[in-house]
Design a protein around this motif. Structure first.
Motif, short mmCIF file in Angstrom:
data_model
loop_
_atom_site.label_atom_id
_atom_site.label_comp_id
_atom_site.label_asym_id
_atom_site.label_seq_id
_atom_site.Cartn_x
_atom_site.Cartn_y
_atom_site.Cartn_z
N ALA A 1 0.81 -1.21 0.00
CA ALA A 1 0.00 0.00 0.00
C ALA A 1 0.85 1.28 0.00
O ALA A 1 0.36 2.34 0.35
CB ALA A 1 -0.93 -0.01 1.20
N GLU A 2 2.09 1.15 -0.41
CA GLU A 2 2.98 2.30 -0.37
C GLU A 2 2.49 3.46 -1.24
O GLU A 2 2.64 4.62 -0.89
CB GLU A 2 4.38 1.89 -0.82
CG GLU A 2 5.42 2.95 -0.61
CD GLU A 2 6.81 2.44 -0.93
OE1 GLU A 2 7.63 3.27 -1.37
OE2 GLU A 2 7.08 1.24 -0.76
N SER A 3 1.85 3.13 -2.33
CA SER A 3 1.39 4.19 -3.25
C SER A 3 0.01 4.75 -2.87
O SER A 3 -0.44 5.69 -3.50
CB SER A 3 1.34 3.63 -4.68
OG SER A 3 0.39 2.58 -4.75
N TRP A 4 -0.64 4.17 -1.86
CA TRP A 4 -1.96 4.63 -1.45
C TRP A 4 -1.86 5.99 -0.78
O TRP A 4 -0.85 6.33 -0.16
CB TRP A 4 -2.59 3.66 -0.48
CG TRP A 4 -2.94 2.31 -1.02
CD1 TRP A 4 -2.62 1.79 -2.24
CD2 TRP A 4 -3.65 1.29 -0.33
NE1 TRP A 4 -3.08 0.52 -2.35
CE2 TRP A 4 -3.71 0.18 -1.20
CE3 TRP A 4 -4.22 1.20 0.92
CZ2 TRP A 4 -4.35 -1.00 -0.83
CZ3 TRP A 4 -4.84 0.02 1.29
CH2 TRP A 4 -4.92 -1.05 0.40
N HIS A 5 -2.93 6.72 -0.83
CA HIS A 5 -3.04 8.00 -0.10
C HIS A 5 -2.98 7.68 1.40
O HIS A 5 -3.55 6.67 1.86
CB HIS A 5 -4.36 8.70 -0.46
CG HIS A 5 -4.45 10.09 0.04
ND1 HIS A 5 -4.80 10.38 1.34
CD2 HIS A 5 -4.21 11.28 -0.58
CE1 HIS A 5 -4.79 11.69 1.51
NE2 HIS A 5 -4.43 12.26 0.35
N ARG B 1 -4.71 4.57 3.66
CA ARG B 1 -3.94 3.61 4.48
C ARG B 1 -4.43 3.62 5.93
O ARG B 1 -4.60 2.57 6.55
CB ARG B 1 -2.45 3.95 4.44
CG ARG B 1 -1.76 3.47 3.18
CD ARG B 1 -0.30 3.67 3.30
NE ARG B 1 -0.03 5.10 3.45
CZ ARG B 1 1.05 5.71 3.04
NH1 ARG B 1 2.02 5.03 2.49
NH2 ARG B 1 1.20 6.99 3.21
#
Length: 114
Positions: free
Chosen positions: A52-56, A60
């Motif tokens: 989920a590193e690219s999630w807002h 998260r």
């Protein structure tokens, strides 16, 4: 809650309203809740970092709290409270037993109890 015109914290109301024996104070409940939530959040953040590193950040946080809060409230905190109750009950029983033994010893010796 107010007492004599001043606001009271949640734990201060316990001194004015009789709390059931064995019910932990608000401070103990807060510490146990933190003890449950901190490791779950740390582990959840680590695991979510993999996918989920690219999630807002708000997304998260939403996903993490959707998992952590119910697990803490319904599973972990009740178990910690039960364990605390057993440990504090055992400690209370030991203190009572020792006090009773001291009273018995002093009564047998005929010395006044202080």
């Amino acid at each position: 809650m107010e007492h004599e015109g001043k606001a009271l914290a949640a734990d201060e109301t316990d001194t004015h309203h009789h709390r059931n024996p064995g019910v932990p104070s608000v401070h103990v409940r807060a510490a146990l809740t933190w003890t449950a939530i901190f490791p779950m959040v740390a582990l959840g953040m680590t695991v979510m970092g993999w996918f989920a590193e690219s999630w807002h950040p708000v997304l998260r946080a939403l996903v993490l709290t959707l998992v952590v809060v119910p697990m803490a409230v319904y599973v972990i905190v009740p178990r910690l409270l039960r364990a605390y109750g057993k440990l504090s009950g055992a400690a209370r029983n030991r203190r009572l037993r020792r006090a009773t033994e001291r009273l018995d010893r002093t009564a047998r010796q005929g010395t006044p109890v202080s």
